[in-house]
Design a protein around this motif. Structure first.
Motif, PDB file in Angstrom:
ATOM      1  N   MET A 101      72.532  62.728  63.286  1.00 56.30           N
ATOM      2  CA  MET A 101      73.374  61.952  64.185  1.00 56.30           C
ATOM      3  C   MET A 101      74.463  62.825  64.803  1.00 56.30           C
ATOM      4  N   LEU A 102      75.159  63.611  63.973  1.00 55.62           N
ATOM      5  CA  LEU A 102      76.219  64.463  64.500  1.00 55.62           C
ATOM      6  C   LEU A 102      75.664  65.529  65.439  1.00 55.62           C
ATOM      7  N   ALA A 103      74.481  66.043  65.133  1.00 58.33           N
ATOM      8  CA  ALA A 103      73.853  67.021  66.028  1.00 58.33           C
ATOM      9  C   ALA A 103      73.545  66.399  67.386  1.00 58.33           C
ATOM     10  N   ALA A 104      73.125  65.142  67.375  1.00 59.19           N
ATOM     11  CA  ALA A 104      72.847  64.451  68.637  1.00 59.19           C
ATOM     12  C   ALA A 104      74.119  64.252  69.450  1.00 59.19           C
ATOM     13  N   LEU A 105      75.220  63.933  68.784  1.00 53.98           N
ATOM     14  CA  LEU A 105      76.492  63.778  69.485  1.00 53.98           C
ATOM     15  C   LEU A 105      76.937  65.108  70.087  1.00 53.98           C
ATOM     16  N   ASP A 106      76.795  66.180  69.300  1.00 56.97           N
ATOM     17  CA  ASP A 106      77.149  67.508  69.815  1.00 56.97           C
ATOM     18  C   ASP A 106      76.313  67.846  71.055  1.00 56.97           C
ATOM     19  N   ALA A 107      75.014  67.590  70.965  1.00 61.57           N
ATOM     20  CA  ALA A 107      74.117  67.923  72.069  1.00 61.57           C
ATOM     21  C   ALA A 107      74.446  67.124  73.323  1.00 61.57           C
ATOM     22  N   ALA A 108      74.946  65.905  73.131  1.00 59.35           N
ATOM     23  CA  ALA A 108      75.281  65.052  74.270  1.00 59.35           C
ATOM     24  C   ALA A 108      76.662  65.353  74.841  1.00 59.35           C
ATOM     25  N   GLY A 109      77.435  66.198  74.165  1.00 58.40           N
ATOM     26  CA  GLY A 109      78.768  66.528  74.646  1.00 58.40           C
ATOM     27  C   GLY A 109      79.828  65.517  74.267  1.00 58.40           C
ATOM     28  N   TYR A 121      94.587  67.530  52.738  1.00 63.83           N
ATOM     29  CA  TYR A 121      94.215  68.821  52.161  1.00 63.83           C
ATOM     30  C   TYR A 121      92.857  68.747  51.467  1.00 63.83           C
ATOM     31  N   LEU A 122      92.492  67.570  50.951  1.00 62.82           N
ATOM     32  CA  LEU A 122      91.167  67.407  50.347  1.00 62.82           C
ATOM     33  C   LEU A 122      90.093  67.225  51.413  1.00 62.82           C
ATOM     34  N   ALA A 123      90.406  66.450  52.431  1.00 66.10           N
ATOM     35  CA  ALA A 123      89.433  66.249  53.514  1.00 66.10           C
ATOM     36  C   ALA A 123      89.110  67.568  54.203  1.00 66.10           C
ATOM     37  N   ARG A 124      90.108  68.429  54.364  1.00 73.83           N
ATOM     38  CA  ARG A 124      89.876  69.705  55.041  1.00 73.83           C
ATOM     39  C   ARG A 124      88.956  70.625  54.242  1.00 73.83           C
ATOM     40  N   ARG A 125      88.891  70.422  52.941  1.00 76.79           N
ATOM     41  CA  ARG A 125      87.987  71.228  52.115  1.00 76.79           C
ATOM     42  C   ARG A 125      86.525  70.958  52.478  1.00 76.79           C
ATOM     43  N   VAL A 126      86.260  69.779  53.007  1.00 77.03           N
ATOM     44  CA  VAL A 126      84.882  69.389  53.325  1.00 77.03           C
ATOM     45  C   VAL A 126      84.374  70.111  54.578  1.00 77.03           C
ATOM     46  N   LEU A 127      85.261  70.401  55.526  1.00 76.52           N
ATOM     47  CA  LEU A 127      84.825  70.930  56.822  1.00 76.52           C
ATOM     48  C   LEU A 127      84.001  72.213  56.693  1.00 76.52           C
ATOM     49  N   PRO A 128      84.489  73.247  55.999  1.00 70.23           N
ATOM     50  CA  PRO A 128      83.672  74.460  55.911  1.00 70.23           C
ATOM     51  C   PRO A 128      82.412  74.268  55.075  1.00 70.23           C
ATOM     52  N   GLN A 129      82.461  73.349  54.127  1.00 71.07           N
ATOM     53  CA  GLN A 129      81.267  73.094  53.314  1.00 71.07           C
ATOM     54  C   GLN A 129      80.120  72.562  54.154  1.00 71.07           C
ATOM     55  N   GLN A 130      80.451  71.812  55.207  1.00 74.72           N
ATOM     56  CA  GLN A 130      79.434  71.210  56.064  1.00 74.72           C
ATOM     57  C   GLN A 130      79.263  71.937  57.397  1.00 74.72           C
ATOM     58  N   GLY A 131      79.985  73.025  57.594  1.00 73.27           N
ATOM     59  CA  GLY A 131      79.902  73.735  58.870  1.00 73.27           C
ATOM     60  C   GLY A 131      80.536  72.975  60.016  1.00 73.27           C
ATOM     61  N   TRP A 132      81.585  72.228  59.719  1.00 72.21           N
ATOM     62  CA  TRP A 132      82.207  71.386  60.726  1.00 72.21           C
ATOM     63  C   TRP A 132      83.491  71.973  61.301  1.00 72.21           C
ATOM     64  N   GLU A 133      83.876  73.185  60.907  1.00 69.13           N
ATOM     65  CA  GLU A 133      85.194  73.697  61.301  1.00 69.13           C
ATOM     66  C   GLU A 133      85.402  73.672  62.811  1.00 69.13           C
ATOM     67  N   ARG A 135      83.256  72.024  64.967  1.00 66.97           N
ATOM     68  CA  ARG A 135      82.597  70.864  65.564  1.00 66.97           C
ATOM     69  C   ARG A 135      83.471  69.615  65.500  1.00 66.97           C
ATOM     70  N   CYS A 136      84.234  69.482  64.446  1.00 67.57           N
ATOM     71  CA  CYS A 136      85.096  68.307  64.267  1.00 67.57           C
ATOM     72  C   CYS A 136      86.345  68.473  65.133  1.00 67.57           C
ATOM     73  N   ALA A 137      86.509  67.591  66.102  1.00 71.49           N
ATOM     74  CA  ALA A 137      87.578  67.744  67.095  1.00 71.49           C
ATOM     75  C   ALA A 137      88.957  67.408  66.554  1.00 71.49           C
ATOM     76  N   VAL A 138      89.030  66.582  65.533  1.00 70.22           N
ATOM     77  CA  VAL A 138      90.313  66.183  64.962  1.00 70.22           C
ATOM     78  C   VAL A 138      90.074  65.671  63.547  1.00 70.22           C
ATOM     79  N   LEU A 139      91.039  65.915  62.664  1.00 70.46           N
ATOM     80  CA  LEU A 139      90.987  65.362  61.310  1.00 70.46           C
ATOM     81  C   LEU A 139      92.351  64.803  60.962  1.00 70.46           C
ATOM     82  N   ILE A 140      92.378  63.525  60.641  1.00 66.87           N
ATOM     83  CA  ILE A 140      93.596  62.847  60.196  1.00 66.87           C
ATOM     84  C   ILE A 140      93.346  62.356  58.776  1.00 66.87           C
ATOM     85  N   GLY A 141      94.215  62.736  57.842  1.00 64.85           N
ATOM     86  CA  GLY A 141      94.105  62.270  56.468  1.00 64.85           C
ATOM     87  C   GLY A 141      95.057  61.130  56.181  1.00 64.85           C
ATOM     88  N   GLY A 142      94.966  60.614  54.966  1.00 63.46           N
ATOM     89  CA  GLY A 142      95.810  59.481  54.596  1.00 63.46           C
ATOM     90  C   GLY A 142      97.280  59.820  54.502  1.00 63.46           C
TER      91      GLY A 142
END
Length: 231
Positions: A101-109, A121-133, A135-142
């Protein structure tokens, strides 16, 4: 007569993290059971913990230590988060279909980002694990802002940082507060029925614009609610 235009993805999408993109329940189970083991207590099962993962650390501690007063359970939150930080992502997996799904969104712009009640700080740990650094345009945590979901501020701030109007974003989440926050922000919403919820939760009562059973359904642009770039 000309063919009608094909549906397109919305300009931007925002996602909850735990229970929507990431099946983090196994990480949470390891964390809770380590605390129980240190106290000579029997372990929980995944079925016991899974329904409350989206509710946060306090709710999970409520399942692990139901006999403790609320204030005493809440005092264990820093220990829970510290233990979780040490293993974050080691047992978690993307829900089936999320990567496609995320690949399709990326491909569509289409831009996409994450708005979670998980500490940033915990949510940001996930980004490099998934290769999202990148690709993810914004991250807001609690804890990023003065308010968290179900308040609309995190969603409104995320849309502003992406550079689109709130009505041009669609928010996807597996908890009622996700849908409440989206509605308050003037943002179309998708209820992710594959996520975590209590047995007596009724997603129909959340009044999301769309209810979706599996991430792969969102590969079809027609499955998304209409977004209005001008609103």
């Amino acid at each position: 007569m000309p063919n009608p235009p094909s549906p397109s993805f919305p300009p931007a999408m925002l996602f909850d993290l735990d229970g929507t993109l990431l099946d983090s329940a196994p990480d949470m189970l390891v964390t809770a059971n380590a605390m129980l083991a240190d106290r000579g207590r029997a372990p929980l099962t995944l079925a016991q913990l899974r329904p409350v993962v989206s509710k946060g650390a306090r709710a999970m501690l409520g399942v692990a230590f139901p006999e403790l007063p609320t204030a005493e359970r809440d005092a264990h939150v820093p220990e829970f988060l510290d233990r979780y930080e040490r293993i974050v992502g080691q047992h978690a997996r993307l829900f089936d279909g999320v990567a496609a799904m995320l690949a399709a969104l990326d491909a569509a712009g289409s831009a996409w980002g994450i708005v979670s009640n998980k500490p940033e700080y915990l949510a940001r740990r996930v980004l490099p694990q998934q290769g999202w650094e990148t690709r993810c345009a914004v991250l807001i945590g609690g804890d990023t802002l003065a308010e968290r979901k179900p308040h609309p501020l995190p969603l409104l701030t995320a849309a502003e940082r992406i550079g689109v109007a709130a009505g041009a974003c669609v928010y996807v989440g597996d908890d009622q507060r996700d849908i409440v926050a989206a509605r308050a922000a003037g943002m179309p919403s998708v209820a992710a029925l594959w996520g975590y919820r209590l047995h007596d939760d009724d997603p129909l009562a959340w009044q999301a614009d769309v209810l979706v059973d599996a991430p792969r359904q969102l590969l079809d642009p027609a499955a998304w609610p209409a977004a209005s770039p001008s609103s």
